[in-house]
Design a protein around this motif. Structure first.
Motif, PDB file in Angstrom:
ATOM      1  N   VAL A 166       0.828  -1.207   0.000  1.00 20.87           N
ATOM      2  CA  VAL A 166       0.000   0.000   0.000  1.00 20.87           C
ATOM      3  C   VAL A 166       0.859   1.253   0.000  1.00 20.87           C
ATOM      4  N   VAL A 167       1.862   1.285   0.871  1.00 18.00           N
ATOM      5  CA  VAL A 167       2.711   2.474   0.988  1.00 18.00           C
ATOM      6  C   VAL A 167       3.493   2.708  -0.295  1.00 18.00           C
ATOM      7  N   PHE A 168       4.085   1.649  -0.847  1.00 15.90           N
ATOM      8  CA  PHE A 168       4.848   1.835  -2.076  1.00 15.90           C
ATOM      9  C   PHE A 168       3.949   2.308  -3.216  1.00 15.90           C
ATOM     10  N   ALA A 169       2.763   1.699  -3.345  1.00 12.29           N
ATOM     11  CA  ALA A 169       1.850   2.084  -4.421  1.00 12.29           C
ATOM     12  C   ALA A 169       1.443   3.549  -4.294  1.00 12.29           C
ATOM     13  N   ALA A 170       1.147   3.986  -3.071  1.00 18.02           N
ATOM     14  CA  ALA A 170       0.727   5.372  -2.852  1.00 18.02           C
ATOM     15  C   ALA A 170       1.857   6.342  -3.164  1.00 18.02           C
ATOM     16  N   ILE A 171       3.041   6.070  -2.610  1.00 15.92           N
ATOM     17  CA  ILE A 171       4.169   6.976  -2.822  1.00 15.92           C
ATOM     18  C   ILE A 171       4.592   6.978  -4.285  1.00 15.92           C
ATOM     19  N   ASP A 172       4.633   5.795  -4.904  1.00 14.19           N
ATOM     20  CA  ASP A 172       5.050   5.699  -6.298  1.00 14.19           C
ATOM     21  C   ASP A 172       4.106   6.476  -7.210  1.00 14.19           C
ATOM     22  N   HIS A 173       2.803   6.371  -6.951  1.00 15.46           N
ATOM     23  CA  HIS A 173       1.828   7.072  -7.788  1.00 15.46           C
ATOM     24  C   HIS A 173       1.980   8.584  -7.654  1.00 15.46           C
ATOM     25  N   VAL A 174       2.120   9.065  -6.430  1.00 16.89           N
ATOM     26  CA  VAL A 174       2.239  10.513  -6.217  1.00 16.89           C
ATOM     27  C   VAL A 174       3.558  11.029  -6.778  1.00 16.89           C
ATOM     28  N   VAL A 175       4.644  10.302  -6.542  1.00 14.05           N
ATOM     29  CA  VAL A 175       5.946  10.725  -7.051  1.00 14.05           C
ATOM     30  C   VAL A 175       5.934  10.778  -8.577  1.00 14.05           C
ATOM     31  N   ASP A 176       5.340   9.778  -9.229  1.00  9.97           N
ATOM     32  CA  ASP A 176       5.234   9.796 -10.683  1.00  9.97           C
ATOM     33  C   ASP A 176       4.473  11.028 -11.165  1.00  9.97           C
ATOM     34  N   ALA A 177       3.409  11.380 -10.456  1.00 10.31           N
ATOM     35  CA  ALA A 177       2.630  12.562 -10.833  1.00 10.31           C
ATOM     36  C   ALA A 177       3.466  13.835 -10.693  1.00 10.31           C
ATOM     37  N   LEU A 178       4.263  13.906  -9.631  1.00  8.63           N
ATOM     38  CA  LEU A 178       5.088  15.100  -9.404  1.00  8.63           C
ATOM     39  C   LEU A 178       6.226  15.204 -10.418  1.00  8.63           C
ATOM     40  N   VAL A 179       6.797  14.061 -10.803  1.00  7.27           N
ATOM     41  CA  VAL A 179       7.954  14.067 -11.693  1.00  7.27           C
ATOM     42  C   VAL A 179       7.548  14.194 -13.155  1.00  7.27           C
ATOM     43  N   PHE A 180       6.476  13.510 -13.544  1.00  7.63           N
ATOM     44  CA  PHE A 180       6.171  13.378 -14.962  1.00  7.63           C
ATOM     45  C   PHE A 180       4.950  14.173 -15.425  1.00  7.63           C
ATOM     46  N   SER A 181       4.245  14.804 -14.499  1.00  9.06           N
ATOM     47  CA  SER A 181       3.031  15.537 -14.881  1.00  9.06           C
ATOM     48  C   SER A 181       3.085  16.975 -14.364  1.00  9.06           C
ATOM     49  N   GLU A 182       2.269  17.810 -14.950  1.00 12.05           N
ATOM     50  CA  GLU A 182       2.095  19.169 -14.456  1.00 12.05           C
ATOM     51  C   GLU A 182       0.999  19.141 -13.393  1.00 12.05           C
ATOM     52  N   VAL A 183       1.307  19.642 -12.199  1.00  4.82           N
ATOM     53  CA  VAL A 183       0.319  19.655 -11.115  1.00  4.82           C
ATOM     54  C   VAL A 183      -0.043  21.100 -10.794  1.00  4.82           C
ATOM     55  N   SER A 184      -1.315  21.321 -10.458  1.00  2.00           N
ATOM     56  CA  SER A 184      -1.813  22.679 -10.218  1.00  2.00           C
ATOM     57  C   SER A 184      -1.641  23.118  -8.769  1.00  2.00           C
ATOM     58  N   ILE A 185      -1.307  22.168  -7.893  1.00  5.38           N
ATOM     59  CA  ILE A 185      -1.108  22.472  -6.471  1.00  5.38           C
ATOM     60  C   ILE A 185       0.390  22.526  -6.210  1.00  5.38           C
ATOM     61  N   PRO A 186       0.854  23.456  -5.378  1.00  4.88           N
ATOM     62  CA  PRO A 186       2.292  23.515  -5.073  1.00  4.88           C
ATOM     63  C   PRO A 186       2.839  22.163  -4.632  1.00  4.88           C
ATOM     64  N   VAL A 187       3.999  21.802  -5.155  1.00 10.34           N
ATOM     65  CA  VAL A 187       4.593  20.490  -4.915  1.00 10.34           C
ATOM     66  C   VAL A 187       4.783  20.219  -3.432  1.00 10.34           C
ATOM     67  N   GLU A 188       5.237  21.213  -2.676  1.00 11.39           N
ATOM     68  CA  GLU A 188       5.496  20.994  -1.253  1.00 11.39           C
ATOM     69  C   GLU A 188       4.219  20.633  -0.499  1.00 11.39           C
ATOM     70  N   ARG A 189       3.096  21.187  -0.909  1.00 11.16           N
ATOM     71  CA  ARG A 189       1.825  20.850  -0.255  1.00 11.16           C
ATOM     72  C   ARG A 189       1.428  19.417  -0.565  1.00 11.16           C
ATOM     73  N   ILE A 190       1.660  18.985  -1.790  1.00  6.83           N
ATOM     74  CA  ILE A 190       1.342  17.604  -2.160  1.00  6.83           C
ATOM     75  C   ILE A 190       2.230  16.644  -1.383  1.00  6.83           C
ATOM     76  N   LYS A 191       3.518  16.945  -1.318  1.00 11.41           N
ATOM     77  CA  LYS A 191       4.446  16.091  -0.571  1.00 11.41           C
ATOM     78  C   LYS A 191       4.040  16.009   0.895  1.00 11.41           C
TER      79      LYS A 191
END
Length: 217
Positions: A166-191
């Motif tokens: 569960v932890v790896f899947a959650a972190i991996d999904h969010v990290v992929d979004a931060l690295v490979f996608s444009e996000v509308s929310i500040p990165v530090e808030r997502i982290k």
């Protein structure tokens, strides 16, 4: 094209360097032009070798792509190991470790960042690529389980194997979004949101409790 039984395994330093040069050239071209937009003649030219030399090391374009995936996986794991060695996982304030874990994954993804996108394209169409990437995911989940085992006495979850998944899947999904996608929310808030979620799940800590514990440390 040479048959597969004529492909050689390099043993001398010069041959190893030549194969590595071909592999690095292929990664550059796959990243810039995509797998389907690249041919073996272009890879050979980019590597500064003849087309015949290319076929003495790789049977075809597919073979060099699979080797590129293996190289990506190996260097990703090496970067993770290097990042994790710099983190003290045994400290009492576990919440303070989590942001460093997230940052280590983000940093590790910078290895061949754009090549990752091409890997994901072929993941859904090339079974061999899917197998190699799935094997890497399994290794990452096993590594996560190993780290969680160090915290087993302080965690509220009991099934560590499921927790690692569960932890790896959650972190991996969010990290992929931060690295490979444009996000509308500040990165530090997502982290921070990711860290709060994982801390709550693993340690039973609310944001206020975590901040209080950190302040006392």
């Amino acid at each position: 094209m040479e048959s597969k039984d004529k492909v050689r395994t390099p043993r001398q330093e010069r041959s190893v360097k030549t194969k590595t040069a071909i592999l690095k050239a292929a990664i550059r071209l796959f990243t810039e032009k995509g797998y389907h937009g690249t041919n073996t003649k272009e890879i050979a030219a980019e590597a500064g070798v003849s087309t015949g030399s290319f076929y003495s090391y790789f049977a075809d374009k597919r073979a060099v792509f699979l080797d590129a995936v293996l190289l990506y996986n190996r260097e990703f794991t090496e970067r993770i190991d290097q990042e994790m060695r710099e983190i003290d996982l045994t400290i009492e304030d576990k919440k303070s470790v989590l942001p460093k874990l997230v940052d280590s994954l983000i940093n590790s993804h910078q290895v061949y960042k754009n090549f990752h996108n091409e890997m994901m394209v072929l993941y859904h169409s090339e079974p061999a690529v899917k197998q190699l990437m799935d094997e890497q995911y399994d290794r990452n989940r096993t590594l996560t389980l190993r780290y969680l085992t160090l915290w087993k006495d302080t965690m509220v979850v009991k099934d560590l194997e499921a927790a690692a998944f569960v932890v790896f899947a959650a972190i991996d999904h969010v990290v992929d979004a931060l690295v490979f996608s444009e996000v509308s929310i500040p990165v530090e808030r997502i982290k921070q949101g990711l860290v709060d979620m994982v801390a709550s799940y693993l340690l039973g800590m609310t944001t206020d409790e975590a901040e209080g514990e950190s302040g006392r440390g």
